[in-house]
Write an enzyme that holds these catalytic residues in place. Sequence first.
Site, PDB file in Angstrom:
ATOM      1  CG  ASN A  83      21.429 -27.885  31.414  1.00 54.52           C
ATOM      2  OD1 ASN A  83      22.513 -27.915  30.916  1.00 54.52           O
ATOM      3  ND2 ASN A  83      20.843 -28.254  32.708  1.00 54.52           N
ATOM      4  CG  ASP A  91      12.278 -25.503   9.141  1.00 53.18           C
ATOM      5  OD1 ASP A  91      13.275 -25.960   9.917  1.00 53.18           O
ATOM      6  OD2 ASP A  91      12.862 -25.717   7.785  1.00 53.18           O
ATOM      7  CG  HIS A 113      12.317 -33.829   4.873  1.00 55.33           C
ATOM      8  ND1 HIS A 113      12.655 -32.843   4.129  1.00 55.33           N
ATOM      9  CD2 HIS A 113      12.774 -33.589   6.117  1.00 55.33           C
ATOM     10  CE1 HIS A 113      13.336 -32.055   4.734  1.00 55.33           C
ATOM     11  NE2 HIS A 113      13.489 -32.250   5.953  1.00 55.33           N
ATOM     12  CB  ALA A 167      15.095 -38.197  31.151  1.00 49.42           C
ATOM     13  CB  THR A 172       4.718 -38.550  18.187  1.00 50.17           C
ATOM     14  OG1 THR A 172       4.015 -39.544  18.917  1.00 50.17           O
ATOM     15  CG2 THR A 172       6.291 -38.998  18.243  1.00 50.17           C
ATOM     16  NE  ARG A 187       1.895 -45.153  23.896  1.00 46.20           N
ATOM     17  CZ  ARG A 187       1.282 -44.956  22.815  1.00 46.20           C
ATOM     18  NH1 ARG A 187       0.190 -44.172  22.866  1.00 46.20           N
ATOM     19  NH2 ARG A 187       1.560 -45.823  21.675  1.00 46.20           N
ATOM     20  NE  ARG A 190       2.429 -40.183  38.931  1.00 44.77           N
ATOM     21  CZ  ARG A 190       2.690 -39.148  39.480  1.00 44.77           C
ATOM     22  NH1 ARG A 190       1.801 -38.358  39.655  1.00 44.77           N
ATOM     23  NH2 ARG A 190       3.816 -38.859  39.768  1.00 44.77           N
TER      24      ARG A 190
END
Length: 211
Positions: A83, A91, A113, A167, A172, A187, A190
């Site tokens: 979208n 990179d 960095h 959303a 991470t 996280r 379920r």
Amino acid sequence: MREEEKIKAGILFYPGDEELRAIKLRTHNLNVDYNNTYEDETEKRRAILGQILGELGEGSFIQGPIAFHYGIHTRIGRNFFGNFNLTIQDDAEVTIGDNCNFGPNVTIVTPIHPMIAGERNAMLTAGGEQKRLCYARPVHIGSNCWFGASVTVCPGVTIGDDCVIGAGSVVTRDIPAGSFAAGVPCRVVRPITEADSMVHKPEILADNKVI
């Protein structure tokens, strides 16, 4: 070792390298070309994406505007839908499987960095030159994934097949296949099961049928 090879090796590289800058300049200009097209200029759009991306599968559509950094480091499978405002800072390698759907403002980033300011500003290369260096980690996304609006995927993350990412999530860490995951940081909430089928929502299913 060329800077492009250093990226693939996962070690510090110089993003200001002449070869890398040429790749990025070409891709950034092609981004502008794509973003200046009309939505129904399908052949023109497809041709531009063919110049930008390492691979784009059949049946894929990207709404635009787009922002690819290198482009050639990104491979996208069949029947992808992206979208508005898709940003991929590739990179390092970015792979996206088949039948994935991304909501607006999805961002995928691969560069990292140094945390210490002095190291971020400059480090010494093997040749003794002071340069601003960084490194990158690849992102891999499986098939049949749905990302809600404004999802951010961070460097080094792998997301398995059949996942839904809520959303606004910032991913991470790796997400296992078949998961609903959300949050900042993202996280697993379920697993996705048969209970999530539209069959169990007749008021929404209306006179439609599950295949």
